[in-house]
Design an enzyme around this catalytic site. Structure first.
Site, PDB file in Angstrom:
ATOM      1  N   HIS A 168       0.766  -1.284  -0.037  1.00 42.60           N
ATOM      2  CA  HIS A 168       0.007   0.016   0.083  1.00 42.60           C
ATOM      3  C   HIS A 168       0.898   1.255  -0.018  1.00 42.60           C
ATOM      4  O   HIS A 168       0.347   2.244  -0.125  1.00 42.60           O
ATOM      5  CB  HIS A 168      -0.875   0.062   1.234  1.00 42.60           C
ATOM      6  CG  HIS A 168      -0.298   0.176   2.516  1.00 42.60           C
ATOM      7  ND1 HIS A 168       0.078  -0.778   3.350  1.00 42.60           N
ATOM      8  CD2 HIS A 168       0.054   1.425   3.060  1.00 42.60           C
ATOM      9  CE1 HIS A 168       0.449  -0.258   4.645  1.00 42.60           C
ATOM     10  NE2 HIS A 168       0.380   1.113   4.399  1.00 42.60           N
ATOM     11  N   ASP A 198      -0.048  -7.728   1.342  1.00 42.38           N
ATOM     12  CA  ASP A 198       0.466  -6.143   1.497  1.00 42.38           C
ATOM     13  C   ASP A 198       1.837  -6.038   1.487  1.00 42.38           C
ATOM     14  O   ASP A 198       2.476  -5.500   2.394  1.00 42.38           O
ATOM     15  CB  ASP A 198      -0.121  -5.514   2.717  1.00 42.38           C
ATOM     16  CG  ASP A 198       0.080  -4.100   2.839  1.00 42.38           C
ATOM     17  OD1 ASP A 198       0.237  -3.405   1.765  1.00 42.38           O
ATOM     18  OD2 ASP A 198       0.007  -3.602   4.016  1.00 42.38           O
ATOM     19  N   SER A 281       4.950   2.429   7.848  1.00 45.00           N
ATOM     20  CA  SER A 281       4.513   1.323   6.984  1.00 45.00           C
ATOM     21  C   SER A 281       5.623   0.736   6.111  1.00 45.00           C
ATOM     22  O   SER A 281       5.993   1.522   5.452  1.00 45.00           O
ATOM     23  CB  SER A 281       3.310   1.595   6.031  1.00 45.00           C
ATOM     24  OG  SER A 281       1.971   1.943   6.807  1.00 45.00           O
TER      25      SER A 281
END
Length: 440
Positions: A168, A198, A281
């Protein structure tokens, strides 16, 4: 007859008449040569008999001798000027002495401080030691494209320039820039991605001295283990936070922004209370040996509504962060580097995601022309039937279809799993060999 009677009354010395003779050498009564007033005379010999009496009229007056000439008494203006000059000099001297005293006082007022050479480094297992070992291998990613831009984190996998991050972070990006801990920035190219896990891999070229991070083993992680997270929360690169593993095997799903569910990721996550925020992230979660045990991927935000009924979440950390276990990340990264795509382990059944009971129920009818159980698939060979409710995976209870998918994807294609199935009110255990499907 007294002297006063013989010579008349003697006036006081300060009442000497103004017509007194001019001062000068006085003849000695005995005929000795005169002694100048400006020079000291010889020491007088002790008296041996009656000597001449002191005659105040004949005594020479006191004089101020100036070899350069006779001085005149200073006037009032001279005294005023002299006083002013003295005052100025005194003021300057006082100011200088005050500054000097202040400097000396400040010099004397020194608080104790450790010397710079007292720094002996940090223990390798300390937070500072872990950060020092790992920071050279952590990067910040700036991406743009698809109508927006963003920031994320990644870490170096090998000396060829491969970098692992979250899908993402780079999904839909046209331009990717990687910034190292030294501040140097280089462009990067995508290698492969998988939305179901992911995870994504990008690559930099022409960079020397890369510092790959060592990969640990997430199967060794225990609740309470200390961990360190490194990333760029809110674009604050090289940020280090610490905490512990607060839970393992935490099933989470993230994504779903496309509406069709194609971008939902299923993670059997490591849960940590190390502060993680947007921008973390893709960054590494490290153990006490500076080994990567997880890839930071998601956080649980606080409800904005006072009653908790607002589904919109705040973006700040509340101490619930989730990381993809490194064992899963390692397998996916290897496949992405090798082929550009990752494989997903499957059991070959379609689930009823609307089922509200405990467990994951195999769809009894199938949807969109898809069979409930794929013919000759892993599930069919293991004996799974439409309508079966799968309640456990290797003895670990599952509470819904999402959790079953998460538990299956935590393994590799070809692994053998024991599934506990509820059928007609009875539980039975079936052994399934996981199949493989291509990810997206």
């Amino acid at each position: 007859m007294s002297d006063s009677q013989q010579n008349g009354p003697a006036p006081a010395w300060w009442s000497r008449p103004t017509d007194a003779p001019e001062p000068g050498p006085r003849a000695d009564p005995a005929g000795a040569p005169p002694v100048p007033a400006s020079e000291p005379g010889p020491a007088a010999a002790p008296a041996t008999g009656p000597g001449p009496r002191y005659d105040p009229w004949a005594a020479a007056p006191l004089q101020v001798v100036d070899r350069g000439g006779t001085r005149r008494a200073p006037g009032l203006w001279t005294l005023t000027l002299l006083g002013t000059v003295i005052a100025l000099l005194a003021g300057c001297a006082g100011g200088y002495l005050g500054i000097l005293a202040e400097r000396r006082t400040a010099t004397r007022l020194e608080l104790p401080q450790a010397a710079a050479d007292d720094d002996k480094g940090r223990a390798p297992g300390s937070v500072a030691g872990i950060a020092a070992a790992a920071l050279p291998g952590v990067v910040t990613l700036h991406v743009s494209g698809g109508g927006g831009s963003g920031t994320g984190t990644g870490f170096v996998l090998d000396g060829q320039g491969h970098i692992l991050t979250n899908n993402h972070v780079v999904a839909g990006a046209r331009d990717i820039t990687v910034t190292f801990s030294t501040g140097e920035s280089v462009p990067a190219e995508p290698v492969g991605h998988d939305s179901g896990y992911d995870l994504a891999v990008v690559k930099v070229s022409g960079v020397r001295g890369l510092r790959p991070l060592a990969l640990g083993n997430s199967e060794n992680v225990r609740v309470g283990d200390p961990v360190v997270a490194i990333g760029a929360p809110f674009d604050l690169s090289n940020t280090v936070t610490s905490g512990i593993i607060s839970a393992t095997g935490r099933p989470i799903t993230a994504g779903g922004g496309k509406g069709d569910g194609s971008d939902i990721s299923y993670v059997d996550a490591l849960q940590t209370d190390a502060p993680i925020n947007p921008g973390n992230s893709g960054g590494p979660l490290l153990d006490s040996r500076a080994h990567v045990i997880g890839i930071n991927s998601a956080i649980r935000g606080a409800d904005k509504g006072e009653d908790g009924d607002d589904p919109t979440r705040q973006s700040g950390s509340i101490g619930l962060g989730f990381a993809i276990p490194v064992n899963q990340g390692k397998r996916v990264a290897e496949e992405l580097i090798r082929t550009g795509r990752a494989t997903h382990p499957v059991i070959g059944v379609n689930l009823d995601m609307e089922y509200k009971g405990d467990g994951a129920r195999v769809d009894a009818k199938g949807e969109d022309g898809k069979p409930s159980v794929v013919a000759d698939g892993p599930g069919a060979r293991a004996g799974i039937r439409p309508g079966d409710v799968i309640t456990k995976v290797d003895g670990v209870r599952v509470h819904g279809g999402d959790e079953l998918i998460i538990k299956i994807r935590a393994h590799r294609p070809g692994d053998r799993l024991g599934l506990t199935v509820l059928r007609d009110g009875r539980e039975r255990t079936l052994t399934v060999v996981l199949g493989s499907a291509s990810g997206s």
